[in-house]
Design an enzyme around this catalytic site. Structure first.
Site, short mmCIF file in Angstrom:
data_model
loop_
_atom_site.label_atom_id
_atom_site.label_comp_id
_atom_site.label_asym_id
_atom_site.label_seq_id
_atom_site.Cartn_x
_atom_site.Cartn_y
_atom_site.Cartn_z
CD GLU A 95 39.71 66.01 53.77
OE1 GLU A 95 39.37 67.02 54.43
OE2 GLU A 95 40.85 65.51 53.84
N GLY A 139 51.67 65.74 48.50
CA GLY A 139 50.43 66.51 48.44
C GLY A 139 50.72 67.92 48.92
CB ALA A 140 53.51 70.18 48.11
CG ASN A 152 37.26 68.69 60.82
OD1 ASN A 152 38.35 68.34 61.24
ND2 ASN A 152 37.06 69.89 60.33
CE LYS A 179 40.79 71.01 62.59
NZ LYS A 179 41.44 70.79 61.35
#
Ligand code: NDP
Ligand code: KPL
Length: 353
Positions: A285, A7-8, A208, A204
């Site tokens: 997401e 997943g670059a 989110n 984190k």
């Protein structure tokens, strides 16, 4: 050292360029026009006013790349379940899997201890597929603090940050995590080894889980959500629910909720990744950042009334934008509702969802 970035895109491309420049044998897994551009011209990183290019192997077929020392997963978290089978050829006996994604990783309850030891999370790892194929023993946690963007195929713009804290699920400092941290450090990244990666993950996620869905519902930036007393109150209520859950799971928060909200607001007029995805018509997401917190809340008997409301709304936002795969239960029709009295209908809604 053989490192595959699965997943670059924005984050994976950044990691790939920097580690390749530090001498690692890097392969990139990507797709579409972005893959073609990287194959033709290498992957280009725009950072601190310079252009860094790495010409490395890039493919959409992991079987061409063979077993690796480290596989970074830097896909959007909701894409991971769909590619688990394709990762098999990358996994040798000693391969580590580094989860460089936002949200809760598949291995969360591995070496966690207590009653939930070994449990999988349906909202991030349906059917426990990642647990079974990738295996939790391979996992190294990685928290992504930098911000980057694919600005055109093959080109990654670095926006800010270079910190990727790493941690073993057990909290130990193993040889494999030390070697990884050394590689990343030699690549100019900050990759401290922490002995409490779940604390770091929650810190984190704390931002989110509220800022991302609220921004998708309101189009507001971080600065606005944190600055407006009403949206700030919604974010805070969600964060306090999440904090109760995480604390029950043994997590320690090193900052208080007000400071965390102020920190997010200080990022400024920035659109969260969820809002950016919505605007681009890409899946958001939602499950790995929000549904999973609800799922964990159910596991430890902590109610999440505010999060439940925001989750319902953002799921519906995804559905109306045509990018939701969340409404697996067909909504009640007008005929259903006419056929039942209000009390029965609301009971049915609760039962079906
Ligand atoms: N970007 C950022 O600034 C930050 C990102 N993160 C987190 O890091 C993670 C990665 O995010 P980000 O780098 O932005 O995501 P990107 O979408 O930029 O990168 C993921 C890449 O994987 C590709 N891909 C998806 N599915 C496949 C597949 N089946 N086979 C091959 N390639 C595939 C995508 O292609 P395609 O575009 O075609 O889907 C994309 O190029 C997320 O969890 C995100 O929340 C955290 C902090 C900041
Ligand atoms: C900018 C930030 C911190 C917002 O919560 C983020 O990680 C995202 O957009 O996904």
């Amino acid at each position: 050292m053989k490192v595959c970035i699965y997943g670059a895109g924005a984050i994976g491309g950044y990691l790939g360029v920097e580690m390749a420049r530090a001498g690692a044998d890097v392969s990139l897994v990507a797709r579409g026009a972005h893959l073609e551009a990287m194959r033709e011209n290498g992957v280009k990183l725009l950072i601190n006013g310079e252009e860094r290019v790495a010409k490395v192997r890039a493919s959409d077929n992991p079987a061409e790349l063979g077993p690796q020392d480290y596989v970074f997963i830097s896909l959007k978290a909701h894409s991971v379940p769909g590619v688990v089978e394709r990762m098999r050829p990358l996994l040798g006996n000693d391969t580590s899997v580094v989860t460089a994604v936002n949200g809760v990783p598949y291995w969360y309850f591995y070496k966690h201890g207590g009653a939930l030891e070994g449990r999988t999370l349906e909202s991030v790892d349906p059917g426990g597929k990642q647990w079974d194929v990738l295996r939790p023993e391979r996992a190294i946690g990685c928290i992504v603090y930098p911000a980057t963007e694919v600005v055109e195929p093959g080109v990654i713009q670095h926006i800010y940050g270079d910190k990727f804290p790493l941690g073993e699920p057990s909290g130990e400092t193993t040889d494999r995590i030390t070697r990884l941290s050394e590689l990343m450090t030699s690549a100019g990244l900050r990759a401290p080894i922490v002995n409490n990666i779940r604390d770091e993950m929650w810190l984190k996620l704390w931002g989110n889980l509220c800022f991302n869905p609220i921004s998708a519902l309101t189009n507001a930036t971080l600065e606005v959500i944190a600055g407006d007393p009403d949206t700030r109150a919604v974010a805070k209520a969600m964060m306090l629910e999440a904090q109760t859950i995480a604390t029950r799971l043994g997590v320690t928060f090193r900052v208080d909720v007000e400071r965390r909200i102020n920190g997010a607001g200080a990022v400024g007029a920035h659109k969260t990744s969820m809002l950016q995805d919505l605007e681009r018509g890409r899946p958001m997401e939602i499950d790995p950042l929000v549904t999973v917190v609800q799922e964990m809340g159910r596991m430890v008997d902590v109610p999440t009334p505010t999060l439940d409301v925001v989750l319902a709304l953002v799921r519906q936002r995804a559905a109306t934008a045509g990018i939701g795969d969340h409404l697996t239960v067909p909504p009640l029709t007008a005929a259903d509702l006419r056929a039942a009295d209000l009390h029965a209908a609301s009971g049915q809604v609760a039962a079906r969802h």
